[in-house]
Design a protein around this motif. Structure first.
Motif, PDB file in Angstrom:
ATOM      1  N   TYR A 161       0.887  -1.171   0.000  1.00  0.00           N
ATOM      2  CA  TYR A 161       0.000   0.000   0.000  1.00  0.00           C
ATOM      3  C   TYR A 161       0.916   1.210   0.000  1.00  0.00           C
ATOM      4  O   TYR A 161       1.873   1.280   0.782  1.00  0.00           O
ATOM      5  CB  TYR A 161      -0.875  -0.034   1.247  1.00  0.00           C
ATOM      6  N   ASN A 162       0.624   2.170  -0.883  1.00  0.00           N
ATOM      7  CA  ASN A 162       1.512   3.313  -1.080  1.00  0.00           C
ATOM      8  C   ASN A 162       0.720   4.611  -1.138  1.00  0.00           C
ATOM      9  O   ASN A 162      -0.410   4.635  -1.634  1.00  0.00           O
ATOM     10  CB  ASN A 162       2.264   3.163  -2.408  1.00  0.00           C
ATOM     11  N   LEU A 163       1.354   5.685  -0.675  1.00  0.00           N
ATOM     12  CA  LEU A 163       0.773   7.027  -0.743  1.00  0.00           C
ATOM     13  C   LEU A 163       1.864   8.016  -1.110  1.00  0.00           C
ATOM     14  O   LEU A 163       2.945   8.013  -0.509  1.00  0.00           O
ATOM     15  CB  LEU A 163       0.165   7.418   0.608  1.00  0.00           C
ATOM     16  N   ASN A 164       1.560   8.859  -2.094  1.00  0.00           N
ATOM     17  CA  ASN A 164       2.447   9.972  -2.418  1.00  0.00           C
ATOM     18  C   ASN A 164       1.616  11.244  -2.418  1.00  0.00           C
ATOM     19  O   ASN A 164       0.582  11.319  -3.087  1.00  0.00           O
ATOM     20  CB  ASN A 164       3.110   9.765  -3.786  1.00  0.00           C
ATOM     21  N   ARG A 165       2.054  12.220  -1.636  1.00  0.00           N
ATOM     22  CA  ARG A 165       1.406  13.536  -1.586  1.00  0.00           C
ATOM     23  C   ARG A 165       2.149  14.429  -2.571  1.00  0.00           C
ATOM     24  O   ARG A 165       3.172  15.031  -2.229  1.00  0.00           O
ATOM     25  CB  ARG A 165       1.454  14.082  -0.167  1.00  0.00           C
TER      26      ARG A 165
END
Length: 194
Positions: A161-165
């Motif tokens: 699971y990945n998040l980039n702002r």
């Protein structure tokens, strides 16, 4: 006789078209991703933060549990130690596009003020990769998250699971789960209802 001779080719054509549609549906990458994820339904897996991340708020055992699956919805609680507040909710629509929402609950089961944010894929993606840019509801709820992009990578051995702002200088977030070693099924997340 003549009437049935005309019906038969039409019926065969319709059946063949249905078979092609079914075959095409199975070949759609988002459906392949969905089917592979469903093979883990009922299983829980241990996780770890991606390399080089310093996230003190993510201390304790990291666990994902592919808790429920249907043709249109998969719910995956994500536990951080004794914090059982998070569930990833994936839904698939009639166009084979997948939506990711984050369900956050207090210990008493009530919704957190910021809840059900996320995004929806803009295309069918890849069988091992689905991408979710922040949707309008998320941008309205959390203006700073309007440029967020979440994605899930899925292989035979790992779920991440990945998040980039994108509009922030904060480092991307990544948590990885080893799919080769199921662990004991954890308790229900806070506020869980079947």
């Amino acid at each position: 006789m003549r009437k049935s001779a005309f019906l038969l080719p039409g019926m065969l054509g319709a059946l063949m078209a249905g078979s092609v549609a079914m075959a095409d549906n199975a070949a759609i990458p988002s459906n392949q991703f969905w089917e592979q994820l469903q093979t883990h339904c009922g299983n829980a897996y241990a996780g770890k933060l991606g390399e080089g991340q310093d996230r003190p708020e993510f201390t304790g055992d990291l666990v994902m549990h592919v808790k429920t699956c249907s043709d249109t919805e998969i719910k995956i609680p994500f536990f951080v130690g004794e914090d059982l507040s998070r569930t990833w909710v994936l839904t698939k629509d009639e166009n084979n596009l997948i939506q990711l929402k984050h369900d956050h609950r207090h210990e008493d089961g009530s919704e957190e003020d910021i809840n059900l944010y996320g995004g929806k894929s803009t295309n069918v993606g890849h069988s091992n990769f689905q991408f979710f840019p922040a949707d309008p509801a998320t941008a309205a709820m959390i203006p700073d998250a309007s440029s967020n992009v979440w994605w899930i990578e899925l292989s035979n051995s790992e779920y991440s699971y990945n998040l980039n702002r994108l509009a922030s200088d904060r480092a991307p977030f990544r948590v990885e789960f080893d799919l080769t070693k199921p662990i004991d099924t954890p308790k229900d997340p806070w506020g869980w209802k079947e």
